[in-house]
Design an enzyme around this catalytic site. Structure first.
Site, PDB file in Angstrom:
ATOM      1  N   GLU A  34       0.857  -1.194   0.000  1.00 45.29           N
ATOM      2  CA  GLU A  34       0.000   0.000   0.000  1.00 45.29           C
ATOM      3  C   GLU A  34       0.893   1.243   0.000  1.00 45.29           C
ATOM      4  O   GLU A  34       1.775   1.370   0.832  1.00 45.29           O
ATOM      5  CB  GLU A  34      -0.921  -0.006   1.217  1.00 45.29           C
ATOM      6  CG  GLU A  34      -1.739   1.265   1.397  1.00 45.29           C
ATOM      7  CD  GLU A  34      -2.569   1.650   0.165  1.00 45.29           C
ATOM      8  OE1 GLU A  34      -3.391   0.842  -0.272  1.00 45.29           O
ATOM      9  OE2 GLU A  34      -2.354   2.766  -0.376  1.00 45.29           O
ATOM     10  N   GLY A  39      -6.980   1.197   3.382  1.00 42.22           N
ATOM     11  CA  GLY A  39      -8.429   1.273   3.160  1.00 42.22           C
ATOM     12  C   GLY A  39      -8.798   1.930   1.844  1.00 42.22           C
ATOM     13  O   GLY A  39      -9.947   1.871   1.420  1.00 42.22           O
ATOM     14  N   GLY A  40      -7.822   2.606   1.203  1.00 41.26           N
ATOM     15  CA  GLY A  40      -8.068   3.147  -0.139  1.00 41.26           C
ATOM     16  C   GLY A  40      -9.078   4.275  -0.178  1.00 41.26           C
ATOM     17  O   GLY A  40      -9.331   4.962   0.823  1.00 41.26           O
ATOM     18  N   THR A  41      -9.667   4.455  -1.349  1.00 41.33           N
ATOM     19  CA  THR A  41     -10.559   5.589  -1.613  1.00 41.33           C
ATOM     20  C   THR A  41     -11.789   5.566  -0.721  1.00 41.33           C
ATOM     21  O   THR A  41     -12.151   6.571  -0.104  1.00 41.33           O
ATOM     22  CB  THR A  41     -11.011   5.557  -3.090  1.00 41.33           C
ATOM     23  OG1 THR A  41      -9.865   5.508  -3.922  1.00 41.33           O
ATOM     24  CG2 THR A  41     -11.841   6.785  -3.432  1.00 41.33           C
ATOM     25  N   CYS A  42     -12.483   4.437  -0.679  1.00 40.10           N
ATOM     26  CA  CYS A  42     -13.770   4.381   0.031  1.00 40.10           C
ATOM     27  C   CYS A  42     -13.604   4.847   1.472  1.00 40.10           C
ATOM     28  O   CYS A  42     -14.348   5.691   1.955  1.00 40.10           O
ATOM     29  CB  CYS A  42     -14.331   2.960  -0.013  1.00 40.10           C
ATOM     30  SG  CYS A  42     -15.910   2.808   0.805  1.00 40.10           S
ATOM     31  N   HIS A 444     -45.724  -2.288   7.380  1.00 38.98           N
ATOM     32  CA  HIS A 444     -46.322  -0.945   7.389  1.00 38.98           C
ATOM     33  C   HIS A 444     -45.854  -0.177   8.621  1.00 38.98           C
ATOM     34  O   HIS A 444     -45.803  -0.768   9.700  1.00 38.98           O
ATOM     35  CB  HIS A 444     -47.846  -1.053   7.417  1.00 38.98           C
ATOM     36  CG  HIS A 444     -48.509   0.282   7.559  1.00 38.98           C
ATOM     37  ND1 HIS A 444     -48.609   1.157   6.507  1.00 38.98           N
ATOM     38  CD2 HIS A 444     -49.045   0.906   8.654  1.00 38.98           C
ATOM     39  CE1 HIS A 444     -49.219   2.263   6.922  1.00 38.98           C
ATOM     40  NE2 HIS A 444     -49.491   2.141   8.219  1.00 38.98           N
TER      41      HIS A 444
END
Ligand code: FAD
Length: 466
Positions: A34, A39-42, A444
């Site tokens: 990495e 964790g990257g972009t998200c 409902h």
């Protein structure tokens, strides 16, 4: 340093970490690299921070509407104000927790070695990360993407923001001009309007989110304009220039002033894959003209032993599609399955308020010559839960194939639309006829409660669309 592994994973976004851990648990010796935040972009600049900020914006919006619900907040003359430093601190805390969680889970995984740095192919079986040379028979690429910067006259002279650099903002822009009226731009537009900024969206197409149906685009435009967001469509020759008070964005639209003066400029015009500095030519991995890695239906690249997952393969642009890529590769490799990308039903949401939940075909796509399609539609103003919540903007529509009785697609634009659309998605995934959902007894009062009702009111598409 040279080391041999059973598998190398590049990138810790939405596919890489799960795959690395699954392979390691299966007994493989795994290396994962990495170059940025875990964790990257998200996790760092995408889903997590935007939805955390959107939650703050929603709180401000609801506080301003409190009186409509008979709630007195006892505010002074200033009314509702947003403390951007605290908003950002809240966002940072959620993001940091998530990013640290990804890192911790990888570092504590037996058989898994974490390398921090930029990974680059040196050959089809060798990857360098700093001084380390990693060799493996299987290499999995999950490098994601980054904001695209358009060719725009004057851009070199002005300061501009992207969806990534927006994450560092802890002041309220006086006037945010957003170039790009699609998913990312619209989420930021409503968020900053609710924080208190003046917001203008500039879109070169004749309508917002042009990939959606015209009625969806129009309803979203209405939702945003009701909150005071200015929408400038059909913008031609978009150009930027520096001004003492910020930035001027020149647009040649059919209507409105030819120049907008803002304090901040956000470019939200799409993304490009992180494949330009990956050494793909050294490995012989084929890319398409836009830089996406070419993969087959099981995510194998043109080079045996190399797979590409997530946004970088151009087969999805979402966290759930990247994660599904992991599941496809892992199942096919370790469980003897033959899962395919083409089995995936397209689904996503636009997280404005109210949100748009989308699955399958649009109405425009369903109108294929020779297909007999049915359409059911209901405005949210006829959904009791929406009325009770005082959130009646939007509508739901569902498309059905009249011959096969399979659901073709749906759009649920309205309160709870991002959740309610899943009951349609699940029936499509089960390949069940729409009548199964038609007869289901829903709870409902919910938004999803009306979906069986809509399926009981289907009309032939041409007539319904008129
Ligand atoms: C503003 C915004 C909002 C979004 N909201 C949503 C949403 O609500 N829902 C949703 O589903 N999706 C959303 N997305 C999209 C989502 O973030 C991506 O689809 C997802 O992160 C893709 O995951 P990935 O694993 O393909 O790549 P990424 O998450 O981009 O991860 C790739 C990783 O690889 C690393 N990397 C890249 N090159 C190298 C290299 N050479 N060496 C080492 N490491 C490298 C990067 O640093 C990064 O950590 C959003 C995106 C943006 C920008």
């Amino acid at each position: 340093m040279r080391a041999t592994y059973d598998a190398i994973v590049i990138g810790t976004g939405q596919a890489g970490p799960s795959l690395a851990k699954r392979l390691a648990k299966a007994g493989m010796k795994v290396a994962i690299a990495e170059r940025g935040r875990f964790g990257g972009t998200c996790v760092n600049t995408g889903c997590t921070p935007t939805k955390t900020l959107i939650a703050s914006a929603y709180a401000a919006h609801l506080a301003r509407r409190a009186d409509e619900y008979g709630v007195a907040l006892g505010l002074g003359a200033a009314g509702v104000t947003v403390d951007m430093k605290r908003v950002k601190a809240r966002k940072d805390a959620v993001v940091d927790d998530s990013s640290r969680g990804v890192e911790r889970s990888l570092r504590s995984q037996e058989n898994c070695t974490v390398f921090q740095g930029h990974a680059r192919f040196r050959s089809p079986r060798e990857v360098s990360v700093g001084d380390a040379r990693l060799i493996a028979e299987r290499i999995f690429v999950d490098v994601g993407g980054r904001p695209a910067i358009p060719e725009m006259s004057g851009l070199g002279e002005v300061d501009y923001l992207t969806s990534s650099s927006m994450m560092e903002i802890d002041v309220l822009p006086r006037h945010l001009v957003i170039v790009g009226g699609s998913y990312v731009g619209l989420e930021f537009a409503q968020m900053y309007r609710r924080f208190g900024s003046q917001v203008t969206i500039v879109e070169q197409k004749p309508r917002l989110i042009p990939s959606e149906d015209e009625d969806v685009s129009a309803a979203i435009g209405d939702i945003l304009e009701r909150e005071g967001i200015e929408v400038r469509l059909d913008a031609r020759c978009i150009r930027a220039a520096r001004r003492a008070e910020g930035v001027a964005v020149g647009i040649d639209c059919a209507r409105g002033a030819p120049e907008i003066h803002g304090s901040h400029l956000l470019l939200a015009v799409g993304r490009r894959p992180n494949t330009d500095d990956l050494g793909l030519p050294e490995a012989g991995v084929a890319q398409d003209p836009r830089g996406y890695i070419v993969v087959d239906d099981e995510l194998r690249t043109s080079v045996p032993g190399i797979w590409a997952l997530g946004d970088c393969n151009g087969r999805g642009a979402f966290t759930h599609t990247a994660y599904d890529d992991y599941e496809i590769v892992a199942a096919n490799l370790l469980d003897g399955a033959s899962r395919r990308v083409s089995d995936r039903i397209p689904a996503y949401a636009l997280f404005i308020d109210p949100p748009l939940g989308r699955v399958g075909m649009t109405e425009a796509e369903a109108r294929r010559p020779g297909r007999r399609a049915l359409l059911g539609r209901r405005p949210m103003s006829k959904v009791s839960r929406a009325i009770e919540k005082g959130e009646t903007l939007g509508f739901m529509k569902i498309l059905v194939d009249a011959d096969t009785r399979q659901i073709l697609g749906a759009a649920v634009l309205g309160t709870g639309g991002d959740e309610a659309v899943h009951c349609v998605l699940d029936v499509m995934a089960a390949k069940a006829p729409y009548t199964v959902l038609r007869r289901a007894v829903h709870i409902h009062p919910t938004v999803a409660e009306l979906i069986p009702t809509i399926l009981g009111e289907l009309l032939p598409l041409a007539a319904a669309g008129d």
